[in-house]
Scaffold this motif. Structure first.
Motif, PDB file in Angstrom:
ATOM      1  N   LYS A 266     -24.176  -1.556 -14.896  1.00  0.00           N
ATOM      2  CA  LYS A 266     -23.830  -0.618 -13.816  1.00  0.00           C
ATOM      3  C   LYS A 266     -23.666  -1.388 -12.519  1.00  0.00           C
ATOM      4  N   VAL A 267     -22.592  -1.100 -11.790  1.00  0.00           N
ATOM      5  CA  VAL A 267     -22.232  -1.864 -10.597  1.00  0.00           C
ATOM      6  C   VAL A 267     -22.147  -0.934  -9.399  1.00  0.00           C
ATOM      7  N   VAL A 268     -22.656  -1.398  -8.265  1.00  0.00           N
ATOM      8  CA  VAL A 268     -22.530  -0.688  -6.995  1.00  0.00           C
ATOM      9  C   VAL A 268     -21.611  -1.493  -6.082  1.00  0.00           C
ATOM     10  N   VAL A 269     -20.662  -0.811  -5.463  1.00  0.00           N
ATOM     11  CA  VAL A 269     -19.748  -1.431  -4.502  1.00  0.00           C
ATOM     12  C   VAL A 269     -20.054  -0.839  -3.134  1.00  0.00           C
ATOM     13  N   GLU A 270     -20.329  -1.705  -2.170  1.00  0.00           N
ATOM     14  CA  GLU A 270     -20.716  -1.245  -0.834  1.00  0.00           C
ATOM     15  C   GLU A 270     -19.736  -1.748   0.216  1.00  0.00           C
ATOM     16  N   ALA A 271     -19.504  -0.925   1.219  1.00  0.00           N
ATOM     17  CA  ALA A 271     -18.723  -1.350   2.373  1.00  0.00           C
ATOM     18  C   ALA A 271     -19.553  -2.283   3.237  1.00  0.00           C
ATOM     19  N   ALA A 272     -18.895  -3.229   3.875  1.00  0.00           N
ATOM     20  CA  ALA A 272     -19.589  -4.116   4.807  1.00  0.00           C
ATOM     21  C   ALA A 272     -19.947  -3.336   6.068  1.00  0.00           C
ATOM     22  N   LEU A 273     -21.154  -3.557   6.550  1.00  0.00           N
ATOM     23  CA  LEU A 273     -21.610  -2.925   7.788  1.00  0.00           C
ATOM     24  C   LEU A 273     -21.777  -4.002   8.847  1.00  0.00           C
ATOM     25  N   THR A 274     -21.288  -3.726  10.037  1.00  0.00           N
ATOM     26  CA  THR A 274     -21.388  -4.676  11.137  1.00  0.00           C
ATOM     27  C   THR A 274     -22.625  -4.344  11.964  1.00  0.00           C
ATOM     28  N   GLY A 275     -23.555  -5.275  12.000  1.00  0.00           N
ATOM     29  CA  GLY A 275     -24.773  -5.036  12.761  1.00  0.00           C
ATOM     30  C   GLY A 275     -25.825  -6.075  12.450  1.00  0.00           C
ATOM     31  N   ARG A 276     -27.027  -5.842  12.919  1.00  0.00           N
ATOM     32  CA  ARG A 276     -28.149  -6.763  12.732  1.00  0.00           C
ATOM     33  C   ARG A 276     -28.979  -6.309  11.531  1.00  0.00           C
ATOM     34  N   GLU A 277     -29.506  -7.283  10.777  1.00  0.00           N
ATOM     35  CA  GLU A 277     -30.345  -6.975   9.623  1.00  0.00           C
ATOM     36  C   GLU A 277     -31.803  -6.924  10.070  1.00  0.00           C
ATOM     37  N   ILE A 278     -32.399  -5.741   9.934  1.00  0.00           N
ATOM     38  CA  ILE A 278     -33.771  -5.504  10.376  1.00  0.00           C
ATOM     39  C   ILE A 278     -34.611  -5.088   9.174  1.00  0.00           C
ATOM     40  N   GLU A 279     -35.797  -5.660   9.054  1.00  0.00           N
ATOM     41  CA  GLU A 279     -36.708  -5.305   7.970  1.00  0.00           C
ATOM     42  C   GLU A 279     -38.018  -4.791   8.555  1.00  0.00           C
ATOM     43  N   CYS A 280     -38.703  -3.960   7.772  1.00  0.00           N
ATOM     44  CA  CYS A 280     -39.990  -3.425   8.209  1.00  0.00           C
ATOM     45  C   CYS A 280     -40.877  -3.224   6.990  1.00  0.00           C
ATOM     46  N   GLY A 281     -42.130  -3.625   7.090  1.00  0.00           N
ATOM     47  CA  GLY A 281     -43.068  -3.470   5.990  1.00  0.00           C
ATOM     48  C   GLY A 281     -43.864  -2.188   6.110  1.00  0.00           C
ATOM     49  N   VAL A 282     -44.152  -1.579   4.974  1.00  0.00           N
ATOM     50  CA  VAL A 282     -45.022  -0.402   4.914  1.00  0.00           C
ATOM     51  C   VAL A 282     -46.183  -0.748   3.996  1.00  0.00           C
ATOM     52  N   LEU A 283     -47.385  -0.390   4.415  1.00  0.00           N
ATOM     53  CA  LEU A 283     -48.603  -0.704   3.667  1.00  0.00           C
ATOM     54  C   LEU A 283     -49.481   0.540   3.631  1.00  0.00           C
ATOM     55  N   GLU A 284     -50.070   0.789   2.467  1.00  0.00           N
ATOM     56  CA  GLU A 284     -50.927   1.961   2.296  1.00  0.00           C
ATOM     57  C   GLU A 284     -52.358   1.642   2.719  1.00  0.00           C
ATOM     58  N   PRO A 286     -56.287   3.451   3.807  1.00  0.00           N
ATOM     59  CA  PRO A 286     -57.033   4.621   3.331  1.00  0.00           C
ATOM     60  C   PRO A 286     -56.582   5.933   3.951  1.00  0.00           C
ATOM     61  N   ASP A 287     -56.075   5.890   5.197  1.00  0.00           N
ATOM     62  CA  ASP A 287     -55.638   7.121   5.855  1.00  0.00           C
ATOM     63  C   ASP A 287     -54.142   7.374   5.711  1.00  0.00           C
ATOM     64  N   GLY A 288     -53.451   6.577   4.884  1.00  0.00           N
ATOM     65  CA  GLY A 288     -52.025   6.796   4.664  1.00  0.00           C
ATOM     66  C   GLY A 288     -51.198   5.566   4.967  1.00  0.00           C
ATOM     67  N   PRO A 289     -49.881   5.650   4.756  1.00  0.00           N
ATOM     68  CA  PRO A 289     -49.019   4.488   4.985  1.00  0.00           C
ATOM     69  C   PRO A 289     -48.778   4.231   6.460  1.00  0.00           C
ATOM     70  N   ARG A 290     -48.722   2.955   6.798  1.00  0.00           N
ATOM     71  CA  ARG A 290     -48.385   2.541   8.162  1.00  0.00           C
ATOM     72  C   ARG A 290     -47.301   1.470   8.093  1.00  0.00           C
ATOM     73  N   ALA A 291     -46.541   1.356   9.173  1.00  0.00           N
ATOM     74  CA  ALA A 291     -45.469   0.371   9.244  1.00  0.00           C
ATOM     75  C   ALA A 291     -45.894  -0.825  10.072  1.00  0.00           C
ATOM     76  N   SER A 292     -45.401  -1.989   9.687  1.00  0.00           N
ATOM     77  CA  SER A 292     -45.653  -3.229  10.409  1.00  0.00           C
ATOM     78  C   SER A 292     -44.707  -3.344  11.600  1.00  0.00           C
ATOM     79  N   VAL A 293     -44.863  -4.403  12.373  1.00  0.00           N
ATOM     80  CA  VAL A 293     -43.816  -4.740  13.332  1.00  0.00           C
ATOM     81  C   VAL A 293     -42.572  -5.115  12.526  1.00  0.00           C
ATOM     82  N   PRO A 294     -41.388  -4.805  13.024  1.00  0.00           N
ATOM     83  CA  PRO A 294     -40.177  -5.161  12.285  1.00  0.00           C
ATOM     84  C   PRO A 294     -39.818  -6.632  12.473  1.00  0.00           C
ATOM     85  N   ALA A 295     -38.933  -7.103  11.613  1.00  0.00           N
ATOM     86  CA  ALA A 295     -38.423  -8.474  11.686  1.00  0.00           C
ATOM     87  C   ALA A 295     -36.905  -8.420  11.659  1.00  0.00           C
ATOM     88  N   GLU A 296     -36.293  -9.495  12.082  1.00  0.00           N
ATOM     89  CA  GLU A 296     -34.834  -9.603  12.030  1.00  0.00           C
ATOM     90  C   GLU A 296     -34.441 -10.816  11.207  1.00  0.00           C
TER      91      GLU A 296
END
Length: 408
Positions: A266-284, A286-296
């Motif tokens: 199975k193959v996925v074809v995606e259009a190119a997007l112009t912009g910056r690549e940003i990542e963010c971590g989520v960690l569980e 005891p009181d629920g999921p929280r997000a980290s500082v993002p990275a580029e």
């Protein structure tokens, strides 16, 4: 199996001093659930596997084996070879590194004589070692599995289903979320249904291609007529940019489809997007999921896109934290948690976004078991957020120990 000082189980006393996290709260392992008979929990670190990301998994496991708190946990390293054999392995992270641009394999640290059997009886968590012509040997019970496998046959719900049948708690997403996080088509469908923005894409299914390859090729051309070149042609269920091709014109379609289908029908074809690549971590927590500082992720100037070599061989330092405004940072962290919840994830996720030139965040994908190599962005983002590498592993194990298997 002959005695090997590198391949063994160790029982250690549980006399850890109290520790605390960066914000003064008790460290996660200060509330470790004791194993049977008061012993420390035994963690099976499972790595390798049958996917094309086998080597990345081995490098990830090396980093985890170095960092896991041996005063808090007994550790049992288990490797899965590229053929699918479960093997007892040496606890030897130094032999599990990228060398001369070559990825490592489980075979470099695995016992070559026997195989390990995981129980499928929820009342029995005992791992058994088998060897031809010898009496099976019980290696003791496992309290939790840390599955450090990437790609199909490990990160896609298959291993998680086996652990559910076995009744053994495990780190990370369950069966459904793991499958969703592996399949780029259904991931996008779920995100869209929860109101998250995704980029333009189309899917070529196996039967469609087998029935009429030229019709599938025409669909790629028609997609490009609407969304322009370049396009990215991807295996629907693979990671680490393996099998992905950037296609700059019609002449590249056939080779790109063949390369993607070499990894997944199975193959996925995606259009190119112009912009910056940003990542963010989520960690569980005891009181629920929280997000980290993002990275580029900086542009891969020496590569046509952020491919496998750019990620692992010629890797450049990502920007942690990402140079975003306070409003952008808060927005992407909120979107990362929204993606975690939309896919019913548990434990951890790395959410990858594009920040478009118009200021809009578009989610590209999530990884339910992101890389934990020394250069991986997920642990780096959490270190910048005040959670050390060893604390991160501890939080993940504790989240798994709090959950039961089965419907929840």
């Amino acid at each position: 199996m002959e005695d090997n000082p590198e391949i063994r189980l160790e029982d250690q006393s549980d006399d850890r001093p109290p520790q605390h996290t960066a914000d003064g709260r008790p460290a996660p392992h200060s509330v470790v659930r004791p194993g049977p008979e008061g012993r420390k929990p035994r963690v099976a670190v499972v790595f390798g596997g049958r996917s094309s990301e086998h080597g990345v998994s081995v490098v990830t496991a090396a980093s985890v084996l170095r960092a896991i708190d041996r005063d808090a946990y007994d550790v049992l390293p288990i490797g899965i070879t590229t053929e699918g054999r479960w093997a007892l392995t040496a606890d030897a992270p130094d032999r599990m590194a990228i060398t001369d641009r070559r990825m490592p394999s489980v075979e470099q640290v695995a016992d070559q004589d026997g195989a390990l059997l995981l129980p499928v009886d929820p009342s029995n968590r005992e791992i058994v070692y088998t060897e031809a012509g010898a009496v099976p040997k019980a290696l003791g019970e496992v309290d939790v599995v840390l599955p450090l496998l990437h790609g199909p046959y490990g990160e896609d719900g298959t291993l998680q289903g086996l652990l559910e049948l076995s009744g053994i708690p495990y780190v990370g997403a369950g069966v459904l979320a793991s499958a969703v996080g592996m399949d780029k088509e259904y991931m996008k469908r779920i995100f869209t249904s929860f109101g998250l923005k995704v980029g333009p894409y189309t899917v070529i299914r196996p039967r469609e291609f087998d029935r009429d390859p030229q019709a599938a090729r025409r669909r790629v051309t028609e997609f490009a007529a609407v969304h322009g070149w370049p396009l990215f042609v991807k295996p629907a269920r693979a990671g680490s940019s393996i099998g992905i091709s950037r296609v700059d014109g019609p002449e590249g379609i056939d080779a790109a489809l063949a390369e993607a289908r070499r990894h997944d029908p199975k193959v996925v074809v995606e259009a190119a997007l112009t912009g910056r690549e940003i990542e963010c971590g989520v960690l569980e927590f005891p009181d629920g999921p929280r997000a980290s500082v993002p990275a580029e992720i900086p542009p891969a100037d020496s590569h046509s896109f952020y491919d496998f070599d750019a990620k692992y061989i010629d890797a450049e330092e990502g920007l942690v934290p990402a140079p975003l405004t306070a409003e952008q940072t808060e927005r992407v962290r909120r979107l990362a948690v929204d993606a975690f919840e939309a896919a019913s994830c548990e434990g951890l996720v790395r959410a990858d976004f594009f920040l478009l030139d118009n200021g809009e965040f578009v989610i590209n994908e999530i990884n339910t078991m992101p890389g934990f190599t020394p250069i991986s962005m997920y642990p780096r983002m959490w270190q910048e957020s005040g959670v050390s590498y060893s604390e991160l592993i501890d939080l993940l194990i504790q989240a798994a120990l709090r959950r039961s298997t089965g419907l929840r």
